[in-house]
Design a protein around this motif. Sequence first.
Motif, PDB file in Angstrom:
ATOM      1  N   ILE A   2       0.354   6.337   1.265  1.00  0.00           N
ATOM      2  CA  ILE A   2      -0.566   5.211   1.362  1.00  0.00           C
ATOM      3  C   ILE A   2      -1.755   5.547   2.255  1.00  0.00           C
ATOM      4  O   ILE A   2      -1.647   6.263   3.233  1.00  0.00           O
ATOM      5  CB  ILE A   2       0.169   3.982   1.950  1.00  0.00           C
ATOM      6  N   GLY A 116       5.852  -1.035  -2.937  1.00  0.00           N
ATOM      7  CA  GLY A 116       5.244  -0.396  -1.783  1.00  0.00           C
ATOM      8  C   GLY A 116       5.392   1.107  -1.775  1.00  0.00           C
ATOM      9  O   GLY A 116       4.712   1.799  -1.000  1.00  0.00           O
ATOM     10  N   SER A 117       6.258   1.656  -2.611  1.00  0.00           N
ATOM     11  CA  SER A 117       6.505   3.099  -2.640  1.00  0.00           C
ATOM     12  C   SER A 117       5.995   3.766  -3.908  1.00  0.00           C
ATOM     13  O   SER A 117       6.192   4.963  -4.082  1.00  0.00           O
ATOM     14  CB  SER A 117       8.023   3.367  -2.508  1.00  0.00           C
ATOM     15  N   PRO A 119       3.028   5.185  -6.110  1.00  0.00           N
ATOM     16  CA  PRO A 119       1.617   5.586  -5.994  1.00  0.00           C
ATOM     17  C   PRO A 119       0.717   4.711  -6.848  1.00  0.00           C
ATOM     18  O   PRO A 119       1.082   4.263  -7.927  1.00  0.00           O
ATOM     19  CB  PRO A 119       1.633   7.041  -6.489  1.00  0.00           C
ATOM     20  N   GLN A 122       1.384   0.679  -4.338  1.00  0.00           N
ATOM     21  CA  GLN A 122       1.475   0.802  -2.886  1.00  0.00           C
ATOM     22  C   GLN A 122       1.270  -0.510  -2.134  1.00  0.00           C
ATOM     23  O   GLN A 122       0.530  -0.578  -1.172  1.00  0.00           O
ATOM     24  CB  GLN A 122       0.485   1.853  -2.395  1.00  0.00           C
ATOM     25  N   HIS A 201       5.376  -0.673   5.931  1.00  0.00           N
ATOM     26  CA  HIS A 201       4.118  -0.403   5.236  1.00  0.00           C
ATOM     27  C   HIS A 201       3.050   0.085   6.224  1.00  0.00           C
ATOM     28  O   HIS A 201       2.298   1.018   5.942  1.00  0.00           O
ATOM     29  CB  HIS A 201       3.659  -1.678   4.541  1.00  0.00           C
ATOM     30  N   TYR A 237       8.481   7.634   4.614  1.00  0.00           N
ATOM     31  CA  TYR A 237       8.414   7.146   3.235  1.00  0.00           C
ATOM     32  C   TYR A 237       9.815   7.054   2.638  1.00  0.00           C
ATOM     33  O   TYR A 237      10.190   6.040   2.035  1.00  0.00           O
ATOM     34  CB  TYR A 237       7.532   8.081   2.420  1.00  0.00           C
TER      35      TYR A 237
END
Length: 267
Positions: A2, A116-117, A119, A122, A201, A237
């Motif tokens: 991120i 959130g993970s 690509p 995100q 995050h 991550y």
Amino acid sequence: MIALALPAETENGSFEAPGLEDLHLPNIIPWMGEGAGFNKQMLLVLLSVVLISWFFVAAARRGKMVPGKFQFLGEWGYGFVRNSVGKDVIGERDFKPFVPLLVSLFFFILVNNFFGSIPLIQLPTTSHVGTAYALAGIVYVFWIGLGLKKHGLRYFKVATVPSGVPKAILPLIILIEIISTFLVRPITHSLRLFATMLSGHLIIALSAAGTAYLFLDADGPLKALGVLTFAGGVGMYLFEVMIQVLQAYVFVLLTAIYIQGSLAEDH
């Protein structure tokens, strides 16, 4: 990773850590003035509903005695929530009517956490406190309504008056139970999910922005530290992915506990 495109350097060349405003894009369709509108979070919430619905419909469409990989994954996910949460917590006699709610909550939170993970996406939508409040609010109204349906107005006595407490301290205990059950419980239920997703995050965003700054803008030996921040960011991550699964499980587990408490005959 991120926030690699986040501004990591100010005009004087120093590092500027990303803030909350850097984690969210402008509204897709603005309305009602500045700051309000249809945004990325709303879009992802709708997308999660479509993806979850498609997944379970597709997994159940061609049921076979010997399931394929897709059917197996759907049955395993459903069975995990049904048995490990619903049956084990609520009890074998009462759990079945609540399985649809528990399964829906688990996979909705799980998919929205996973955003959130991924690509280019995100953004875990549960990192917005409004999403967490809405989910906890639905559960809050549900288990109180369930208690009233089961016990009538006597439910408030069942929920706030523990058995076996000496009469001398009973008023104090009742006050504590009222506050903890009807005020603190829904707040902690929502904030536990929101705060965990938001903090994770932010940590990943900070690691990414720090790596970009050290690799692209730092001088001399400081560039080598970019390798460490990158490795730390990858580790965080992977850790965040585990937390995303755990928080979905914890939220649904607490929901099952609250339902079980509403069905119980005494406190």
